[in-house]
Design an enzyme around this catalytic site. Structure first.
Site, short mmCIF file in Angstrom:
data_model
loop_
_atom_site.label_atom_id
_atom_site.label_comp_id
_atom_site.label_asym_id
_atom_site.label_seq_id
_atom_site.Cartn_x
_atom_site.Cartn_y
_atom_site.Cartn_z
N HIS A 356 0.81 -1.21 0.00
CA HIS A 356 0.00 0.00 0.00
C HIS A 356 0.85 1.27 0.00
O HIS A 356 0.32 2.36 -0.18
CB HIS A 356 -0.92 0.02 1.23
CG HIS A 356 -2.13 -0.85 1.09
ND1 HIS A 356 -2.12 -2.18 1.43
CD2 HIS A 356 -3.37 -0.59 0.63
CE1 HIS A 356 -3.32 -2.69 1.20
NE2 HIS A 356 -4.09 -1.74 0.71
N GLY A 357 2.14 1.13 0.23
CA GLY A 357 3.01 2.31 0.23
C GLY A 357 3.37 2.77 1.63
O GLY A 357 2.95 2.18 2.63
#
Length: 474
Positions: A356-357
């Site tokens: 998701h970062g």
């Protein structure tokens, strides 16, 4: 570990707020407060006319373009027999076009990522290097982090983050499948491009295995059930879009009890996720995915009724995004389970968080969920053993060995009470996913997340700590 399955896609596949009509416009805090107060005072039909109709109209104007190109892809590749390479080329071209429609020139980062990882995968296969799955997993995550930190603007990255995650999931799954022999050889460049950029899955998802993509060209079927599945998915999607954008605020105003407001904001976030999930289901079916052996069509992405009326948190994370649940269980959990169940669980949540970062908000929620679900699973397993009752995180089979089955009053009361506790946790964890701040354009900071939880005195975390102490004492 039979009942211990996970799915951890705690944020929508990408910035779905851009599809929600009025959410495209930002207001100052006092203007937003005034609009919220006005929305809460509108009558039923006024709310429908002034919010629901424009929201659905604006949302459909965005989604219709995607569905149209999914239909064009299916008509051109699955009505007449076309050469394999032509089908893959059409898949890639239509997907690249729709990526440009949604992300403009920022889509170049998605294309660069796909071609870079394919080149590395080809090199690994050329020199007969094994364990391509773990190598490509590490490389993909490193690439995503470097892009986020150095090459892509924060706002633009937040928009393409979900599409990048879908590409990473596809690449990693192909790498692992070639390792274990599920796929005999690394796909050719045109096959790989058609799979990665397939128009039905490249924007909203869902993730689909490579073999499912290949199978859509094999004896394609057109029937009434196909059209009905698309229609039903879209109707449900836009129902949840209206709930997220209009009905939650209309039913629960800002001056309500703070826990009701927390539940409202979390429900609004979950409803926007359901919207994206059902749109992704529709786009995949339009493209030809989801055909069953009985010629029915079904590619389930989420099950809202099992999330809104939950039995357990484990059930919630499993049905939050079912394709991603399958991906994480197959390529992360089962890969790391030889090192112990706790390490496998931790690795799975960390992998989900990194995909998701670099987002503190998501990481905090995902890691909290990791602790929550693990403690819940262990506690309910111990209670089920002590009382010989069907109170596990998942419903028991009819032939289970428990003496106290699901229909016993005490068992029903216990499961309902534990389910209400899950609703409490969901309201707390989902509180910070609100649309009242410009921070949602870039992802919320740690200060925003902690301030939200602080406003509720970290109640959910304290309850989980108490639950863990209770588990140790019994």
């Amino acid at each position: 570990m039979g009942d211990y399955d996970y799915d951890f896609d705690l944020e929508d596949l990408y910035d779905e707020e851009t599809l929600q009509g009025a959410s495209n416009v930002w207001y100052e805090d006092d203007e937003l407060s005034a609009l919220d107060d006005y929305a809460a005072q509108r009558g039923l039909w006024e709310e429908f006319d002034m919010c629901v109709q424009p929201t659905i109209r604006d949302g459909f104007s965005q989604v219709s373009t995607l569905l149209l190109w999914c239909f064009i892809f299916r008509v051109t590749t699955q009505t007449v027999l076309v050469p394999s390479g032509v089908g893959h080329a059409i898949s890639a071209c239509t997907g690249l076009y729709i990526l440009y429609v949604f992300f403009n020139t920022t889509a170049l980062h998605i294309v660069m990522f796909a071609f870079l990882v394919y080149f590395v995968l080809w090199l690994l296969s050329k020199f007969f290097i094994h364990r391509r799955g773990p190598i490509m997993s590490i490389l993909s995550i490193i690439f995503l982090i470097i892009c986020e930190l150095f090459f892509v603007d924060e706002i633009e990255w937040h928009k393409i983050r979900g599409a990048q995650m879908i590409v990473a999931m596809k690449v990693i799954s192909v790498s692992f499948d070639t390792d274990i022999g599920t796929i005999q050889n690394v796909p050719s460049p045109i096959q790989f491009s058609g799979y990665i950029f397939n128009v039905g899955t490249c924007v909203f998802g869902p993730w689909v295995p490579y073999k499912d993509y290949i199978n859509i060209f094999d004896r394609p079927l057109w029937n009434l059930r196909w059209a009905l599945r698309i229609l039903s998915s879209l109707l449900i999607a836009f129902l949840f879009l209206s709930v997220s954008t209009c009905w939650t605020l209309w039913l629960i105003p800002d001056d309500a009890w703070r826990w009701w407001v927390a539940y409202r904001d979390a429900l609004s976030f979950r409803s926007s996720h359901y919207f994206v999930s059902f749109v992704s289901e529709a786009s995949a079916v339009v493209s030809g995915f989801g055909r069953n052996s009985d010629d029915d069509w079904n590619i389930p992405v989420t099950k809202p009724h099992l999330i809104e009326i939950p039995r357990s948190l484990v059930q919630v994370v499993v049905y939050w995004n079912m394709p991603m649940h399958h991906w994480l269980k197959t390529y992360v959990f089962r890969t790391t389970i030889p090192y112990g169940s706790f390490f496998a669980v931790l690795s799975t949540y960390i992998a989900s968080s990194l995909l998701h970062g670099l987002n503190f908000q998501l990481s905090a929620v995902l890691l909290s969920l990791g602790a929550y679900t693990y403690i819940e699973y262990m506690l309910r397993q111990k209670l089920a053993t002590i009382f010989r009752a069907c109170i596990l995180v998942r419903p028991c089979r009819k032939d289970c060995s428990h003496q106290n089955h699901d229909m016993r009053l005490a068992v029903v009361v216990t499961n309902v009470a534990l389910g209400l506790l899950v609703v409490f946790h969901l309201a707390y964890l989902g509180l910070m996913f609100d649309s009242s701040s410009k921070e949602q354009e870039t992802g919320y900071s740690y200060s925003h997340t902690l301030s939200k939880w602080s406003s509720l005195n970290y109640a959910s975390h304290w309850v989980v700590l108490g639950t863990y102490v209770f588990y140790l004492l019994i």
